[in-house]
Enzyme design. Structure first.
Site, short mmCIF file in Angstrom:
data_model
loop_
_atom_site.label_atom_id
_atom_site.label_comp_id
_atom_site.label_asym_id
_atom_site.label_seq_id
_atom_site.Cartn_x
_atom_site.Cartn_y
_atom_site.Cartn_z
N CYS A 1 0.90 -1.18 0.20
CA CYS A 1 -0.24 0.21 0.06
C CYS A 1 1.07 1.23 0.06
CB CYS A 1 -1.13 0.17 1.40
SG CYS A 1 -2.05 -1.18 1.52
N ARG B 1 3.57 0.48 -6.46
CA ARG B 1 3.90 -0.33 -5.15
C ARG B 1 2.79 -1.49 -5.42
NH1 ARG B 1 7.32 2.16 -0.95
NH2 ARG B 1 5.51 0.55 0.68
N TRP C 1 -3.54 -2.45 -1.19
CA TRP C 1 -3.46 -4.24 -1.80
C TRP C 1 -4.06 -4.23 -1.11
CZ3 TRP C 1 0.29 -5.97 -4.92
CH2 TRP C 1 0.48 -7.12 -4.83
N ASN D 1 -1.20 1.15 6.43
CA ASN D 1 -0.95 -0.02 6.15
C ASN D 1 -0.26 -1.31 7.06
OD1 ASN D 1 -0.93 1.58 3.53
ND2 ASN D 1 1.45 2.37 3.14
N GLY D 2 -0.34 -2.20 6.83
CA GLY D 2 0.71 -3.14 7.61
C GLY D 2 -0.72 -3.89 8.15
N GLU E 1 18.49 -14.85 -12.51
CA GLU E 1 17.82 -13.52 -12.56
C GLU E 1 17.11 -13.27 -13.82
OE1 GLU E 1 16.76 -11.67 -10.95
OE2 GLU E 1 17.26 -9.42 -11.54
N LYS F 1 13.44 -12.30 -14.19
CA LYS F 1 12.42 -11.04 -14.82
C LYS F 1 11.83 -11.63 -15.97
CE LYS F 1 15.02 -7.98 -12.94
NZ LYS F 1 14.54 -8.52 -11.89
N GLU G 1 8.10 -12.70 -13.89
CA GLU G 1 7.32 -11.21 -13.70
C GLU G 1 6.68 -10.74 -14.15
OE1 GLU G 1 9.42 -9.21 -10.62
OE2 GLU G 1 11.60 -9.29 -11.52
N HIS H 1 19.28 -33.86 -14.38
CA HIS H 1 18.85 -34.89 -13.49
C HIS H 1 17.20 -34.37 -13.52
CE1 HIS H 1 22.90 -35.60 -12.30
NE2 HIS H 1 23.15 -33.99 -12.29
N LYS I 1 6.67 -3.20 -5.17
CA LYS I 1 8.09 -3.34 -5.78
C LYS I 1 8.60 -3.04 -4.32
CE LYS I 1 11.87 -0.79 -7.21
NZ LYS I 1 12.50 -1.63 -8.37
#
Ligand code: F6R
Length: 588
Positions: free
Chosen positions: A2, A28, A75, A101-102, A466, A470, A473, A489, A583
């Protein structure tokens, strides 16, 4: 997660300022938004505007003139994505509003204490705060009402409350980040410093259990536990205003990828490498920790320290670090890597390491952030504001810092700079027109794929992880990064005709074994995308990356970023705001 933005002061378009402020925090991640203001004209209550979904082309022209307003991007956690659950939340009189927030972990118990006499309109945990403040402010000044309410919360929280009667904004935090900005007869508050840049560079990040009282002319910081005023020194942000703009690029991510040649060049002139090197040398047991992309930088660090400095450093995903902490003691060094400096899993791990008396060093992009303040040795990453959700320039800068540190430990500082110069030459080459066109064409080729693999060995292994992260996501193509040796394997069972397989093939000790992996995948029908200094028969597509010795991982990762970016654009998706991601991950 948020986002919060608040304004109080001399201007009469507070609602618009706040609205523009929450727009800068969109990256965010959020699913609804709201703005609340105290109207200048006579009104019995605060005026709110709340909407579900993205801000898009909305505005707040319908909100009245005001000098006191705040806004929130939500959020959803407690309660679905509905207008009623969107912040701000009003008390029963309509003169007190809060944004939060939280998670208030004990909200159920708190709600029972006020629900008989107060009407709850939302399903959120947050709304309980506004009714508790309402009750407390009937007997106490507003600041005290917010303080006593906040002290009853369990969990990680940041809360801001507005009082129409007392014309002020009061904030408190424990866990969730909050930063205040000092202006000229105007004050600001936000969950992230970059949104404050157009207005002020004098900022202060609230510590846990600190409160801020914002009035037209001042910000007072209080200790939430004692209620006493604290004397603080504001931090001066070194970021420029344009650094937080798109600067002619169509997205923040594109801009941030393209900034890497400049940001990496600045690494050559750093004077703080020796201090990290000393901390590592003096430690008995060093641990690199981070989350997501920052963790992959940690993993890259383990290879660099071992090959360049002959030093073993453990890398651990921050959320897993807890399960290894028995090894931590007062001689240990924890080197925490983070862009935001607010990632909850990392902050938790660092706090636990501190309880074992470990020293904490960090490489962190947001100076003054929670991680920064928790560290005995905070090192600024200096990548500049990173707004796109997917981390790019912050990660490559961190790897450059680790690379130069490894050379410093080995006593070969000059050689480290030489390697960085090779890195820069290779990186600049990637941004040449022909190279960008090739990358673009390759990305277009796999835009309809649902599955792809990225492999490498040595430092190309974290580069593979990485690149896969990328791609998945932001383009939502399922991508798996793995050590090339692991293919046989298990994962090779999934390779069929046409499966895109990205292979990092630098000219180093991994060359032959990596080439063998490419051949194995090709034999199963894989479409081989080779990232290498030279063409190979095994490649169906080839992207040239000039070798940069031990630093080749940096240009390789940049090619991975560009592939992910281009395929996302080819699929008509927004790389700056990928679904379900934020973010700054400030919850566990
Ligand atoms: C991926 C990405 C995330 C972050 C992770 C840690 O592109 O951006 O995986 O790297 O959430 O964030 P920071 O570095 O802010 O601690």
């Amino acid at each position: 997660m948020c986002g919060i933005f608040g304004y109080i002061g001399k201007r009469e378009d507070a609602a618009t300022i706040v609205f523009e402020g929450i727009k800068t925090l969109e990256y965010r991640g959020y699913d609804s938004w709201g703005v609340g203001c105290v109207p200048l004209t006579k009104s019995d209550t605060l005026i709110l505007k709340k909407r579900v979904g993205k801000i898009g082309n909305e505005d707040v022209k319908d909100l009245p003139k005001s000098t006191l307003a705040f806004g929130h991007t939500r959020w959803a956690t407690h309660g679905g994505v509905t207008e009623k659950n969107t912040h701000p939340h009003l008390d029963c009189t309509g003169t007190i509003a809060i944004i939060h927030n939280g998670i208030i972990e004990n909200y159920d118990t708190l709600k029972k204490q006020v629900s008989g006499t107060h009407t709850f309109v939302s399903e959120t945990d947050s709304e309980v705060a506004t009714h508790m403040i309402e009750v407390a402010s009937s007997a106490h000044p507003f600041i005290e009402a917010v303080r006593s309410t906040f002290l009853q919360f369990e969990g990680s929280n940041a809360i801001i409350a507005i009082s129409q009667k007392e014309h002020m904004m009061v904030a408190a935090r424990n866990g969730s980040p909050l930063v205040v900005g000092f202006g000229d007869h105007e004050q600001f508050i936000a969950s992230d410093a970059s949104g404050l840049l157009p207005y002020t560079k004098r900022i202060y990040f609230l510590e846990d259990n600190e409160m801020a009282v914002l009035t037209d002319d001042a910000i007072i910081i209080l200790d939430a536990v004692t209620g006493k005023e604290k004397h603080i020194t504001p931090t001066i942000l070194t970021w420029s205003v344009t650094a937080a703009n798109k600067n002619g690029f169509s997205t923040f991510m594109e801009k941030e990828i393209h900034e890497q040649p400049i940001v990496l060049e600045q690494c050559l002139h750093r004077s703080d490498i020796q201090s990290i090197a000393e901390a590592i040398k003096n430690a008995r047991g060093a641990y690199l920790i981070g989350c997501g992309t920052a963790y992959y930088a940690c993993l890259a660090g383990t290879y660099l320290f071992s090959t360049i400095a002959q030093r073993h450093i453990n890398a651990c995903v921050a959320s897993e670090f807890t399960y290894q902490e028995e090894f931590i003691n007062n001689a240990s060094l924890v080197l925490a890597l983070s862009q935001s400096g607010e990632t909850m899993d990392l902050i938790d791990a660092v706090k636990r390491a501190k309880k074992h008396d470990a020293s904490i060093a960090s490489i962190v992009n947001v100076q003054g952030s929670t991680l920064w303040r928790l560290s005995n040795l905070p090192i600024p990453c200096m990548a500049g504001p990173e707004i796109g959700v997917a981390s790019t320039k912050d990660m490559t800068t961190k790897i450059a810092i680790l690379l130069m540190t490894a050379y410093d430990i080995a006593g070969h500082t000059k050689e480290g700079k030489q390697v960085m110069k090779q890195v820069l030459a290779s990186v600049k080459n990637i941004f040449e027109k022909d190279s960008l066109n090739t990358i673009h064409a390759v990305a277009n080729h796999f835009k309809t794929s649902t599955n792809l693999f990225v492999v490498g060995r040595g430092t190309s292994y974290p580069a593979a992880l990485e690149t896969a992260l990328k791609i998945k996501e932001i383009s939502y193509i399922h991508a798996e990064g793995l050590a090339a040796g692991e293919l046989k394997h298990g994962a090779i069972a999934l390779i069929e005709k046409g499966t895109p397989c990205i292979v990092f093939l630098p000219h180093d000790e991994t060359y032959s074994a990596n080439l063998a992996a490419a051949m194995e995948m090709k034999a199963r029908g894989g479409y081989i995308i080779g990232i290498s200094p030279q063409q190979q028969e095994a490649f169906d597509a080839f992207i040239e990356v000039k070798d940069a010795g031990t630093g080749t991982i940096i240009p390789n990762i940049i090619v991975g970023q560009l592939l992910a970016y281009d395929v996302t654009i080819a699929k008509n998706l927004d790389p700056d705001k990928p679904r379900n991601l934020a973010k700054s991950v400030t919850v566990k």
